[in-house]
Design a protein around this motif. Structure first.
Motif, short mmCIF file in Angstrom:
data_model
loop_
_atom_site.label_atom_id
_atom_site.label_comp_id
_atom_site.label_asym_id
_atom_site.label_seq_id
_atom_site.Cartn_x
_atom_site.Cartn_y
_atom_site.Cartn_z
N ASP A 77 1.30 -1.22 -0.08
CA ASP A 77 0.42 -0.22 -0.07
C ASP A 77 0.82 1.46 -0.11
N PRO A 78 0.40 2.33 -1.55
CA PRO A 78 0.05 2.03 -2.66
C PRO A 78 0.64 0.61 -3.26
N PRO A 79 -0.33 -0.30 -3.96
CA PRO A 79 0.89 -1.14 -4.61
C PRO A 79 1.66 -0.90 -5.45
N VAL A 80 1.08 0.42 -6.63
CA VAL A 80 1.78 1.21 -7.71
C VAL A 80 2.00 2.48 -7.81
N ILE A 81 3.26 2.34 -7.61
CA ILE A 81 4.06 4.12 -7.58
C ILE A 81 4.43 4.84 -8.54
N GLU A 82 4.19 5.81 -8.90
CA GLU A 82 4.84 6.53 -10.13
C GLU A 82 6.00 8.02 -9.32
N ILE A 83 7.03 7.90 -9.42
CA ILE A 83 7.95 8.25 -9.15
C ILE A 83 9.18 9.43 -10.67
N ALA A 84 9.49 10.28 -9.67
CA ALA A 84 10.41 11.02 -10.98
C ALA A 84 11.72 10.34 -10.46
N PRO A 85 13.05 10.63 -11.18
CA PRO A 85 13.97 9.75 -11.41
C PRO A 85 14.78 10.84 -10.14
N GLY A 86 15.44 9.82 -9.32
CA GLY A 86 16.48 10.08 -7.66
C GLY A 86 15.77 10.25 -6.77
N THR A 87 14.34 9.53 -7.36
CA THR A 87 13.71 9.15 -5.62
C THR A 87 13.71 8.21 -4.80
N ASN A 88 13.69 8.37 -3.45
CA ASN A 88 13.90 7.23 -2.30
C ASN A 88 12.49 6.57 -2.26
N VAL A 89 12.81 5.58 -2.10
CA VAL A 89 11.72 4.80 -2.39
C VAL A 89 11.47 3.99 -1.06
N VAL A 90 10.72 3.80 -0.02
CA VAL A 90 10.97 3.07 1.44
C VAL A 90 9.35 2.33 1.27
#
Length: 274
Positions: A77-90
């Motif tokens: 949750d959320p199952p699908v994300i859209e991010i910009a290059p350079g983003t740190n996902v946890v």
């Protein structure tokens, strides 16, 4: 250090450090490594908790994905994300659903051995555009799937507007031009951002002296219209269909606004006055 860290911090990896994946313990003796899907849409068709709309995050955000969400703990949750290059996902473990891990099907990232301790987390910085399907290996056949879509944010050519709307799920870079009209209408509570949590259109261009009218659909609960840095607002939150709010813009500029209760979801808009 390998494996998952607990609440003391998050374990990290990047394209130059894949030692975590080497430490991954398979859940069964016959389990094979996951492979990338031919179609991301097909892969996500049975992903638990996915409604067909990625959750978008703007630049400089730090998205967190819960591992072990849903009533049975078998969802991201959320199952699908859209991010910009350079983003740190946890990814952060809830402790529900039993042993979990996070493994990219293309081998980009791998959290290591499975874990069930709440508060443990794993993070990865995505530097290049691309689509990355991922899974929790113990429950991949149960629909515990997700994806990270890395793409450049939509652009209107107005820097302040682009930055403001980068996290709005229904924003695609289009500016609806109403400079030839005295009035323009924005719908409040349109579909977007995981429900009826959007303004439509999100980006509107008008001429100085024109009036914008916001009209409530009655969907998505209570909404309001509050401008950032300007004393322009619709007042209190209301869920009532047919509610309206109007403002005449006399001065050129870029006016940014949001629905305060749903701002964090991406319910934002912009009026460009020329």
């Amino acid at each position: 250090m390998t494996g998952l860290l607990a609440t003391a911090g998050c374990l990290s990896s990047d394209s130059t450090n894949q030692s975590l994946g080497m430490q991954r313990e398979k859940t069964t003796a016959t389990e094979t490594s996951p492979t990338s899907p031919n179609s991301l849409d097909e892969w996500l068709s049975d992903a638990n908790g996915y409604d067909g709309e990625p959750r978008r995050f703007g630049p400089d955000s730090r998205p967190t994905i819960s591992v072990g969400a849903g009533t049975d703990g078998l969802a991201f949750d959320p199952p699908v994300i859209e991010i910009a290059p350079g983003t740190n996902v946890v990814w952060e473990w809830t402790g529900h659903g039993g042993q979990q891990n996070v493994v990219a099907l293309d081998g980009t990232f791998d959290s290591g051995r499975t874990n069930a301790q709440p508060g443990t987390c794993y993070q990865y910085v995505f530097s290049e555009p691309g689509e990355h399907a991922f899974v929790s290996e113990p429950h991949r056949d149960d629909g515990m799937k997700g994806a990270v879509i890395v793409a450049e944010p939509p652009s209107t050519g107005y820097a302040a507007v682009d930055e403001w709307l980068a996290g709005a799920g229904n924003f695609d870079g289009t500016v609806v031009d109403r400079t030839d009209r005295e009035t323009a209408t924005v719908t409040v509570g349109s579909e977007g951002n995981g429900g009826a949590f959007a303004f439509s259109p999100p980006a509107l261009k008008i001429s100085a002296g024109s009036t914008v009218r916001w009209e409530w659909t009655g969907e998505g609960g209570g909404h309001n219209v509050v401008f950032d840095g300007h004393d322009i607002n619709s007042g209190g939150v209301t869920p009532d269909a047919g509610t309206t709010f109007e403002h005449t813009f006399e001065t050129t500029g870029q006016y940014l606004y949001s629905c305060l209760p749903h701002r964090a979801l991406g319910m934002k808009g912009a009026v460009i006055v020329e």
